[in-house]
Design a protein around this motif. Structure first.
Motif, PDB file in Angstrom:
ATOM      1  N   UNK A  53       0.842  -1.203   0.000  1.00 42.68           N
ATOM      2  CA  UNK A  53       0.000   0.000   0.000  1.00 42.68           C
ATOM      3  C   UNK A  53       0.875   1.250   0.000  1.00 42.68           C
ATOM      4  N   UNK A  54       1.972   1.219   0.759  1.00 35.71           N
ATOM      5  CA  UNK A  54       2.874   2.366   0.795  1.00 35.71           C
ATOM      6  C   UNK A  54       3.435   2.620  -0.594  1.00 35.71           C
ATOM      7  N   UNK A  55       3.769   1.542  -1.295  1.00 36.54           N
ATOM      8  CA  UNK A  55       4.234   1.675  -2.678  1.00 36.54           C
ATOM      9  C   UNK A  55       3.147   2.307  -3.530  1.00 36.54           C
ATOM     10  N   UNK A  56       1.921   1.874  -3.287  1.00 37.32           N
ATOM     11  CA  UNK A  56       0.814   2.356  -4.116  1.00 37.32           C
ATOM     12  C   UNK A  56       0.609   3.856  -3.946  1.00 37.32           C
ATOM     13  N   UNK A  57       0.826   4.362  -2.738  1.00 35.60           N
ATOM     14  CA  UNK A  57       0.694   5.809  -2.569  1.00 35.60           C
ATOM     15  C   UNK A  57       2.020   6.517  -2.834  1.00 35.60           C
ATOM     16  N   UNK A  58       3.076   5.756  -3.046  1.00 38.12           N
ATOM     17  CA  UNK A  58       4.364   6.359  -3.385  1.00 38.12           C
ATOM     18  C   UNK A  58       5.098   6.944  -2.203  1.00 38.12           C
ATOM     19  N   UNK A  59       5.065   6.253  -1.083  1.00 37.31           N
ATOM     20  CA  UNK A  59       5.672   6.794   0.127  1.00 37.31           C
ATOM     21  C   UNK A  59       7.180   6.932  -0.016  1.00 37.31           C
ATOM     22  N   UNK A  96      -6.672  10.475  -8.538  1.00 44.11           N
ATOM     23  CA  UNK A  96      -6.131   9.118  -8.708  1.00 44.11           C
ATOM     24  C   UNK A  96      -4.615   9.075  -8.571  1.00 44.11           C
ATOM     25  N   UNK A  97      -4.153   9.635  -7.457  1.00 42.52           N
ATOM     26  CA  UNK A  97      -2.710   9.613  -7.242  1.00 42.52           C
ATOM     27  C   UNK A  97      -2.250   8.228  -6.806  1.00 42.52           C
ATOM     28  N   UNK A  98      -3.185   7.417  -6.359  1.00 44.97           N
ATOM     29  CA  UNK A  98      -2.815   6.078  -5.892  1.00 44.97           C
ATOM     30  C   UNK A  98      -2.812   5.109  -7.069  1.00 44.97           C
ATOM     31  N   UNK A  99      -1.827   4.235  -7.065  1.00 49.42           N
ATOM     32  CA  UNK A  99      -1.757   3.248  -8.142  1.00 49.42           C
ATOM     33  C   UNK A  99      -2.808   2.172  -7.885  1.00 49.42           C
ATOM     34  N   UNK A 100      -3.892   2.205  -8.695  1.00 49.04           N
ATOM     35  CA  UNK A 100      -4.991   1.261  -8.527  1.00 49.04           C
ATOM     36  C   UNK A 100      -4.522  -0.183  -8.614  1.00 49.04           C
TER      37      UNK A 100
END
Lengths: 535, 728
Positions: free
Chosen positions: B493-499, B549-553
């Motif tokens: 999930x952290x990757x998906x939001x680009x932490x 849609x900044x999160x990688x779906x």
């Protein structure tokens, strides 16, 4: 009067049909598949063991198979007919586990070769010693057939003592059915206690269906009730439409019961006389042979379409499975295209990198992030497609085939393959960028890596990466930017197609490996109609 | 006339009186003798145990009142009618066993035609038939005197016949059941006046049945009703059997056609009640034969009509030995008549025990072993396998066949009751000559006297049902969501939001700002010029204020799929499906939530904060520049000649400035590294934690709840199989 005239064309048609039957496979576990497999084996056995050899050599001795339930006294009956102990009889059930064939010494050569019953290994060991060793099928899983000779039997007659048809040993049951199907004359033995049992009646009905030459023996009847039991049995036979079947009654005699010696000749004389008459009188003999053979030929008319139907349903099931896979992958392909268009790759890490580019992020890092994101998108699509396939297959009984269920494809290896493909795409993209940059003058030529990163962003970022396109145009000119984008876009589509296609094929590979084709159905029917024409 | 009873039973009594009265005409004769005894026994029991009774006085009063009322209504039959119901309410109370015992005494003496006092009956020849289930054979006399109305109250509650426990356990469910019991017995009993106490199960079996009921209730939402049908049937049968007499044991005689079932049936009954013959199949409908009264409800349950119910020949000895036996002669299971097989299958599911009759000809038939013995291998304890027609075998052959039969049974997985182990009893006999019938009668008598068959049958049924349900409850693999899987989910999930990227970008931005702030002015000048030449791509702040849609779906989807896959690994299919569904449901709004969260938890737009030491650094940088300028001017002044020539000091100043400027910048950069990293890590951590929290709330918690539900069900299943229950 049925007669048996055999033309070579008929034999050719029959052997073609035999090959078609042998080639039929029913690998998918559909509801009717076990039945179809059994039917196929039975038909094949009957063709190999009986029909083809009989039509080829009408002069061969008549094979009389004695079959029946366990404990019906089959072995005792055979021994008594022969007049000496050739087959083990006893009180422990099941007694006969190795089928025994008895014939006149002159007829020995007919049976020692593989003319009939080619699947059984012959043994000639004297039965006294071999009784213990041959209880089980041979080491290689083959069944054995013991051949005995006795000159008390008239030439031209062979008796086969089969295992019980309702044996606890499943192998024995199959073998018994196979042996009975190989007979010219079926002798069904039942007893006073058993004549209403369900299993022997199934066999009798089968005999009627095949119109085989059938004889029934009501064995071990206590003499007080002979007439009543015999009458009952006759009534049952008549009710089943088998009223014209010759019926012999053998009383239960103290000296014969339970593994003792032989029944007195008088007890089995009627049966023996009947058999001898049918063997020695040419007319009766021809009639008996022709009836059984024609019965089997006739039965093909019903049995072949049944097999063809099973083959067709196999193919239909395979088609359903394949189309489930195709639908799933097509859906996912459309979804991936849509997501690429909308720039879903430029999200999360990649988006953060892009926002930081070029101040706080190098072109290499941006490319890395984009590649990884693209890989994630593809992996997601593939696993989603697999999930859809699993869902659809769960509703299909055919998907339970062991070949289809043990898939070794773990998600890790899929991930690995997709990672490889995506990295290759990146390398090729960088080469394209270098090509493009090389064409520019040395002074203003930008860094090829950043050009590649910008192209990738522009391609994968959809609307939100419009500024990447502008940046690209600024660096290598509008014309070059357009050309590079086109080439990179084609490259992307190509890789995407290839990845999904590979995964789809991997998913379908086990199903293809089962080789379920539409041809067997047509071939079976065609072989049957050729045979019908030749008759 | 006293009895222990409760207030709430009075209504019942009253209601039941009518039934009883109607039936009186038929049973007057038997009743009178029994009631006499009954009164004595009841009195005894209450007297000696009044100390342990709940409220004997209250009960007594209540009873008296009831008696009075009934007496007033019924006049002449008052005494009888009062006595009969007096026994009924007692069934719920702790005094039941004694009451029961007393009643049996009464009946025994009645059957003997001796209306002797109870003590005489107690020492009579029928003692074994009155033994309670679970009591040791050795303690027979003790048990008998134990019927001395609980001289030792402890033995009653300690024994397997722990009715007191049931009475205490009467709760909402079983109270209703109890009421149903009364109704069934009274209504369907057809006026049977025998003390047909309902069956009781021992504590482990009861808890297993409860667990099975619970299990079925818990799984109804997850499993389809077809899977649960078998368990439901077992529960229904257990409840139905429990309502019926525990004093009777229903034994069916099953076997192939022509094996001599009816012959054996007749031999046991001592009279020709089932037709035998050479015509196959002979028996076409089940026939019942009951050795004592009160079994009519049991036979009703088997669906055997009244015209097919028989009594054995009247013989004191035989009757005493087999008291409580209900024998059923079944049709064959292997003839061509399919409806026979259906009847056999139906009745076999309902009886307490089975006698399989085989004969030397048919003992190895596949249909018997594959269709019946193998599936019923778990019921070995309630099976007798009888090799009939041994008279047809010569001498030693009988032994051989018997051994072979034992071997086959062993292969079927049927435990054989040899050497005192629990299991099936194998006997050889001949119903024709009567050989071995005595032995069977003895074994059967002992078996019936134990009265444990019904409970053992139910226990075996529960075992079988549990075994069949095993694939949907247990896989034998470890289940649950490991810590690594959770961590990995959070990472995804952290990757998906680009932490990570956000953290690095923040760190670099901080460093860049520090460098810019603390750099030498010349450098800044140069950079500024550089920037003007470069194209402004990406650097200019013309970005959209907030990305949608900044999160990688795809990453979120994949992460949810992976975590649900891991959570459902090792789970049986339906539960794995439930876990997956919970995860997918939770993941529904997850990307949107993460979008909002990233916008909130991300860094505020604009420049990173400026730490306090930057002005000092800027001042130092300015000083250095000043030194350069001063040194330069000084030198210039000397060159021009305005100032006195003095090379040393200005050069020194200039060199200090020139070296000092980069030095300050360099040390600033060193000093900035730590805070920059902290700043970046802080940014990353905030995003990461927010994403992980969101994921936990939306996906991991529902998944964990689902896993918990499975674990609960699994434990319940363990209880059903008896693993978790107290050792039996």
């Amino acid at each position: 009067m049925v007669t048996l005239d055999v033309r070579p064309q008929l034999l050719d048609a029959l052997s073609a049909l035999r090959d078609r039957v042998a080639a039929a496979r029913f690998p998918l576990p559909l509801a009717g598949a076990p039945r179809a497999r059994a039917n196929r084996d039975e038909l094949l056995a009957q063709l190999d063991d009986y029909l083809v050899p009989r039509l080829k050599q009408p002069d061969a001795p008549m094979l009389v198979v004695v079959g029946g339930s366990t404990g019906a006294g089959k072995s005792t009956l055979v021994n008594s007919l022969v007049g000496q102990r050739v087959s083990e009889a006893g009180v422990l059930r099941p007694t006969t586990r190795t089928p025994v064939l008895v014939c006149h010494p002159e007829d020995h050569h007919w049976f020692s070769g593989m003319r009939v019953l080619p699947r059984l290994t012959r043994v000639w060991a004297p039965h006294q010693e071999s009784a213990d060793d041959l209880l089980l099928p041979g080491e290689d899983g083959r069944h054995v057939l013991r051949i005995e000779t006795a000159d008390t039997l008239p030439p031209g007659l062979a008796l086969l003592d089969a295992p019980d048809i309702d044996s606890l040993v499943a192998d024995n049951r199959v073998l018994a059915a196979e042996l009975i199907c190989a007979a010219d004359i079926w002798v069904m033995v039942t007893t006073a206690a058993r004549y209403a049992d369900a299993v022997p009646w199934h066999l009798l009905r089968t005999a009627k269906e095949y119109d085989a030459m059938l004889v029934t023996v009501l064995d071990r009847v206590p003499h007080q009730v002979v007439s009543e039991v015999s009458r009952q049995y006759g009534a049952l036979l008549t009710k089943a439409g088998l009223g014209d079947v010759p019926r012999f009654t053998v009383p239960e005699l103290p000296e014969s019961a339970w593994g003792g010696g032989l029944l007195p000749a008088t007890a089995v004389a009627p049966l023996r006389n009947w058999l001898v008459h049918h063997v020695q009188d040419p007319g009766s003999r021809r009639h008996a042979l022709a009836r059984t053979a024609q019965g089997v030929l006739d039965s093909l008319k019903a049995r072949m379409p049944e097999l063809a139907g099973a083959a067709a349903s196999q193919h239909a099931a395979a088609l359903r499975l394949t189309s489930a896979v195709d639908t799933a992958y097509d859906t996912e392909y459309t979804r991936v295209r849509g997501r690429l268009q909308s720039g879903a790759v430029l999200a999360g890490d990649a988006l953060k990198r892009w926002r930081a580019f070029p101040l706080d992020c190098t072109a290499g890092e941006l490319l890395d992030a984009l590649t990884e994101s693209l890989g994630a998108l593809l992996l997601c699509a593939v696993t989603a497609a697999d999930e859809r396939v699993d869902d659809a297959w769960r509703r299909e009984p055919a998907a339970d085939a062991p070949e289809l269920t043990d898939r070794d494809a773990s998600p890790e290896s899929t991930e690995h393959r997709i990672g490889l493909a995506v990295r290759r795409w990146r390398r090729e993209l960088e080469e394209y960028a270098e090509d493009e940059v090389r064409g520019l003058e040395r002074g203003v030529a930008p860094d090829p890596e950043s050009v590649a990163a910008l192209v990738a962003t522009a391609l994968l970022g959809g609307r939100r990466a419009r500024s990447a396109g502008e940046g690209l145009a600024e660096r290598i000119g509008a014309h070059g930017a357009l050309r590079l984008r086109d080439r990179a876009g084609r490259l992307l589509t190509e890789h995407l197609d290839r990845v999904l296609q590979t995964e789809r094929e991997r998913r379908l590979a086990p199903l293809d490996g089962l080789e379920v084709h539409p041809e067997p159905q047509a071939e079976l029917i065609a072989a049957l109609s050729v045979l019908q024409k030749e008759r | 006339m006293t009895a222990v009873t409760d207030q709430d039973h009075t209504d019942n009594d009253h209601m039941n009186n009518d039934h009883m009265n109607n039936d009186h005409a038929d049973h007057d004769q038997t009743d009178s003798g029994r009631i006499d005894n009954d009164r004595k026994n009841s009195k005894d029991s209450t007297d000696s145990s009044s100390g342990t009774g709940e409220n004997p006085e209250a009960g007594e009063q209540e009873q008296t009142r009831a008696q009075d009322r009934v007496g007033a209504e019924d006049g002449g039959t008052a005494e009888k009618s009062a006595k009969v119901p007096a026994r009924l309410p007692v069934r719920n109370s702790a005094k039941e066993p004694r009451e029961q015992e007393a009643a049996v005494h009464a009946r025994v003496s009645d059957a003997d035609g001796v209306t002797a006092p109870r003590t005489a009956a107690g020492t009579g020849p029928h003692a074994p038939s009155r033994r309670e289930p679970g009591s040791e054979p050795g303690t027979e006399p003790g048990a008998d005197t134990g019927a001395d109305a609980g001289a030792e109250p402890g033995t009653d509650s300690d024994g397997a016949w722990d009715d007191g426990l049931i009475a205490r356990r009467v709760s909402e469910a079983s109270a209703a059941e109890q009421a149903a019991v009364m109704e069934t017995r009274i209504g369907g009993g057809g006026g049977s006046t025998l003390p047909s106490t309902p069956l009781t199960y021992d504590a482990p079996l009861r808890s297993r049945l409860d667990a099975l009921r619970e299990l079925v209730g818990l799984s109804r939402a997850r499993l389809d009703s077809r899977t649960l049908a078998e368990a439901g049937r077992v529960l229904d049968e257990a409840a139905a059997r429990r309502r019926l007499s525990g004093q009777h044991t229903v034994v069916a005689i099953a076997g192939a056609t022509g094996s001599g079932k009816s012959q054996l049936f007749n031999a046991l009954a001592g009279v020709n009640i089932s037709e035998t013959g050479v015509r196959r199949p002979t028996t076409s409908a089940p026939i019942a034969c009951s050795w004592s009264d009160g079994a009519s409800t049991l036979i009703d349950r088997l669906g055997i009509p009244g015209r097919l119910r028989r009594r054995p020949v009247q013989s004191q000895d035989a009757e005493a030995q087999l008291r409580g036996l209900v024998l059923i002669d079944l049709p064959d299971h292997d003839s061509a008549a399919v409806q026979h097989r259906e009847q056999v299958d139906r009745v076999l599911a309902l009886v307490d025990a089975v006698i399989w009759v085989v004969d030397p000809e048919k003992y190895a038939d596949a249909i018997l072993h594959e269709r019946y013995l193998r599936p019923m291998a778990g019921h070995a304890e309630i099976m007798f396998i009888v090799l009939n027609q041994v008279d047809r075998l010569p001498g030693e052959a009988a032994e051989l066949v018997l051994d072979d039969l034992r071997r086959l049974l062993d292969e079927d997985g049927v435990a054989l009751g040899e050497y005192g182990e629990p299991g099936a009893t194998v006997l050889a006999l001949s119903a024709l000559t009567g050989d071995g019938i005595g032995e069977l009668r003895e074994v059967l008598g002992q078996f019936v006297t134990e009265r444990g068959a019904a409970a053992r049958r139910i226990a075996a049924d529960v075992d079988a049902a549990a075994w069949r349900l095993r694939p949907v409850y247990a896989t034998g693999r470890r289940t649950g969501l490991s810590e690594e899987a959770r961590d990995e989910f959070a990472d995804c999930l952290a990757d998906a939001v680009g932490a990570t990227a956000a953290g690095e970008a923040a760190e670099r931005a901080w460093l860049r700002n520090a460098g810019r702030a603390c750099g030498t002015p010349w450098l800044r000048l140069w950079r500024w010029q550089q920037d003007r030449r470069d194209p402004p791509t990406g650097r200019l702040p013309l970005r959209a204020p907030a990305d949608e849609e900044a999160t990688a779906r795809q990453r979120v989807e994949q992460a949810v799929r992976t975590v649900s896959e891991r959570a459902s690994a090792g789970l049986p299919m339906p539960w794995a499906q439930a876990v997956r569904e919970a995860a997918v449901r939770g993941a529904g709004g997850l990307p949107e939530a993460l979008d909002q969260l990233a916008a909130r938890a991300g860094l505020p737009p604009g420049r990173p904060p400026r730490p306090g030491w930057w002005p000092v650094a800027v001042l130092a940088q300015a000083c250095m520049t000043l030194l350069q300028v001063v040194g330069g001017l000084w030198l210039l002044g000397q060159i021009v000649g305005v100032l006195a020539p003095n090379l040393g000091v200005p050069v020194l100043l200039m060199v200090t400035g020139i070296i000092g400027g980069p030095l300050v910048e360099w040390s600033c950069r060193l000093a900035a590294r730590g805070p920059a990293r902290r700043y970046g890590q802080d940014a990353e951590r905030r995003l990461r934690e927010a994403a992980a929290g969101c994921g936990r709330a939306r996906v991991l918690d529902p998944v964990a709840a689902e896993l918990l539900r499975y674990r609960e069900v699994r434990e319940q299943y363990g209880r059903v199989t008896g693993v978790g229950a107290a050792a039996r």
